[in-house]
Motif scaffolding. Structure first.
Motif, PDB file in Angstrom:
ATOM      1  N   THR A   6       0.838  -1.205   0.000  1.00 48.78           N
ATOM      2  CA  THR A   6       0.000   0.000   0.000  1.00 48.78           C
ATOM      3  C   THR A   6       0.871   1.252   0.000  1.00 48.78           C
ATOM      4  O   THR A   6       1.811   1.357   0.771  1.00 48.78           O
ATOM      5  CB  THR A   6      -0.934  -0.002   1.228  1.00 48.78           C
ATOM      6  N   TRP A   7       0.535   2.180  -0.907  1.00 46.00           N
ATOM      7  CA  TRP A   7       1.232   3.469  -1.020  1.00 46.00           C
ATOM      8  C   TRP A   7       0.243   4.590  -0.739  1.00 46.00           C
ATOM      9  O   TRP A   7      -0.955   4.457  -0.992  1.00 46.00           O
ATOM     10  CB  TRP A   7       1.809   3.673  -2.431  1.00 46.00           C
ATOM     11  N   THR A   9       0.064   9.140  -0.722  1.00 48.83           N
ATOM     12  CA  THR A   9       0.755  10.419  -0.914  1.00 48.83           C
ATOM     13  C   THR A   9       1.096  11.025   0.449  1.00 48.83           C
ATOM     14  O   THR A   9       0.392  10.794   1.432  1.00 48.83           O
ATOM     15  CB  THR A   9      -0.132  11.412  -1.692  1.00 48.83           C
ATOM     16  N   CYS A  24       1.582   0.018 -12.213  1.00 49.26           N
ATOM     17  CA  CYS A  24       1.946   0.556 -10.901  1.00 49.26           C
ATOM     18  C   CYS A  24       3.027   1.639 -10.989  1.00 49.26           C
ATOM     19  O   CYS A  24       3.022   2.580 -10.197  1.00 49.26           O
ATOM     20  CB  CYS A  24       2.341  -0.550  -9.917  1.00 49.26           C
ATOM     21  N   GLY A  28       2.290   5.285  -9.413  1.00 47.03           N
ATOM     22  CA  GLY A  28       3.183   5.822  -8.378  1.00 47.03           C
ATOM     23  C   GLY A  28       3.733   7.187  -8.750  1.00 47.03           C
ATOM     24  O   GLY A  28       3.799   8.097  -7.914  1.00 47.03           O
ATOM     25  N   HIS A  45       9.515   2.520  -7.718  1.00 46.27           N
ATOM     26  CA  HIS A  45       9.629   1.422  -6.746  1.00 46.27           C
ATOM     27  C   HIS A  45      10.871   1.576  -5.865  1.00 46.27           C
ATOM     28  O   HIS A  45      10.942   0.998  -4.786  1.00 46.27           O
ATOM     29  CB  HIS A  45       9.681   0.063  -7.463  1.00 46.27           C
ATOM     30  N   LEU A  51       6.935   9.624  -0.871  1.00 48.28           N
ATOM     31  CA  LEU A  51       5.720   8.834  -1.023  1.00 48.28           C
ATOM     32  C   LEU A  51       5.689   7.834   0.132  1.00 48.28           C
ATOM     33  O   LEU A  51       6.672   7.145   0.384  1.00 48.28           O
ATOM     34  CB  LEU A  51       5.771   8.090  -2.363  1.00 48.28           C
ATOM     35  N   HIS A  52       4.587   7.788   0.852  1.00 44.83           N
ATOM     36  CA  HIS A  52       4.490   6.807   1.934  1.00 44.83           C
ATOM     37  C   HIS A  52       4.293   5.410   1.355  1.00 44.83           C
ATOM     38  O   HIS A  52       3.463   5.217   0.468  1.00 44.83           O
ATOM     39  CB  HIS A  52       3.303   7.135   2.855  1.00 44.83           C
ATOM     40  N   LYS A  53       5.060   4.452   1.869  1.00 45.63           N
ATOM     41  CA  LYS A  53       4.924   3.055   1.444  1.00 45.63           C
ATOM     42  C   LYS A  53       4.915   2.172   2.686  1.00 45.63           C
ATOM     43  O   LYS A  53       5.662   2.433   3.629  1.00 45.63           O
ATOM     44  CB  LYS A  53       6.099   2.648   0.552  1.00 45.63           C
ATOM     45  N   TRP A  54       4.117   1.114   2.632  1.00 43.53           N
ATOM     46  CA  TRP A  54       4.053   0.215   3.785  1.00 43.53           C
ATOM     47  C   TRP A  54       5.427  -0.381   4.085  1.00 43.53           C
ATOM     48  O   TRP A  54       5.752  -0.684   5.233  1.00 43.53           O
ATOM     49  CB  TRP A  54       3.031  -0.882   3.544  1.00 43.53           C
ATOM     50  N   SER A  59       6.285   5.024   7.595  1.00 41.14           N
ATOM     51  CA  SER A  59       5.003   5.278   6.915  1.00 41.14           C
ATOM     52  C   SER A  59       3.862   4.446   7.479  1.00 41.14           C
ATOM     53  O   SER A  59       2.687   4.796   7.315  1.00 41.14           O
ATOM     54  CB  SER A  59       5.125   4.961   5.411  1.00 41.14           C
ATOM     55  N   ILE A  63      -0.216   5.208   7.246  1.00 41.87           N
ATOM     56  CA  ILE A  63      -1.048   4.450   6.295  1.00 41.87           C
ATOM     57  C   ILE A  63      -2.163   3.735   7.042  1.00 41.87           C
ATOM     58  O   ILE A  63      -3.335   3.788   6.653  1.00 41.87           O
ATOM     59  CB  ILE A  63      -0.185   3.457   5.488  1.00 41.87           C
TER      60      ILE A  63
END
Length: 272
Positions: A6-7, A9, A24, A28, A45, A51-54, A59, A63
């Protein structure tokens, strides 16, 4: 379990559940641009900020709060299962990756040895029987997904419904499912539903196809790769994807969805 893949903003305007091989990289970059007014320099990637990423520990609480609060617009993107697995084959199995090596180290030698797959030689540039090799790869994909042998299934060919479901099962809800085949129309629906620091003009957004050029070009129409047995295997692996996301199982030549996704059905069937 949390929210893998899960990403979000940094402005928390939108949440996206990544499904590999379904636009993707472009999505992104659109999210990154909508916050910063510029694209990430490189493959999105690889980004570790902006960018917030799990996958980034800092992040995760942000999230989780946004997903469970269900106040932030959330979406995912899907693709025709026939073209998705073909893309995975040419990119991940036949192609040389960005690091100059084969995907997942010993995966390709294993497939050559156990399934008799050809990949175009050391550099992936020599001629080989694409149809025969793809069908053998499909057998491997089925074995890995069904029996987790000779290895665990890979995210690039495991079913889309599996990726999409983790988000729901842990307390998330989608506002939209975008079709890769109707990308601009779908992303317009996403952007119309959110407020972003920077306006995004979809007509001017380039396609960030990071896998392009990794592997050999597909020499035949999609339908030529799927005989009766291949279609049987596709149904065994991707039945839920065809049904939930409205793709045409009976005609591999038709890449377009047959209708709109029923979000209530998706949540009901994938929320178990």
């Amino acid at each position: 379990m949390g929210f893998p893949g899960t990403w979000m903003t940094e402005s928390e305007s939108v949440i996206y559940r990544v499904v590999p091989k379904c636009a993707c990289s472009t999505i992104g970059q659109i999210m990154f641009y909508s916050d910063h007014g510029r694209f990430f320099d490189g493959d999105i990637h690889d980004s570790t900020s902006g960018l917030h990423k799990w996958a980034q520990e800092t992040s995760q609480p942000l999230i989780e709060r946004s997903v469970k609060g269900q106040k932030t617009f959330a979406f995912t993107c899907v693709r025709n299962p026939y073209t998705r697995i073909l893309s995975s084959f040419f990119d991940k199995i036949c192609g040389i990756q960005r690091n100059g090596k084969r995907y997942r180290g010993n995966l390709v030698p294993l497939l050559v040895q156990k399934y008799g797959i050809e990949v175009g030689g050391e550099d992936g540039k020599q001629a080989f029987d694409q149809i025969q090799s793809f069908r053998r790869f499909l057998l491997f994909a089925r074995d890995s997904i069904r029996w987790r042998k000779p290895m665990e299934p890979d995210i690039h060919w495991s079913a889309m419904s599996g990726h999409v479901s983790t988000f729901i099962a842990n307390g998330g809800r989608y506002d939209r499912v975008v079709f890769t085949e109707k990308f601009n129309e779908g992303m317009k629906g996403v952007l119309d539903g959110i407020k972003t620091p920077h306006k995004v003009d979809l007509k001017k957004i380039p396609r960030f196809n990071e896998s392009e050029g990794h592997g050999p070009k597909r020499e035949h129409p999609v339908e030529d790769y799927f005989d009766d047995l291949s279609m049987h295997l596709m149904w065994e692996i991707y039945k839920r994807d065809f049904q939930l996301f409205r793709y045409d199982f009976d005609n591999p030549a038709n890449k377009m969805p047959l209708g709109e996704v029923d979000l209530d059905e998706v949540h009901a069937k994938l929320g178990d």
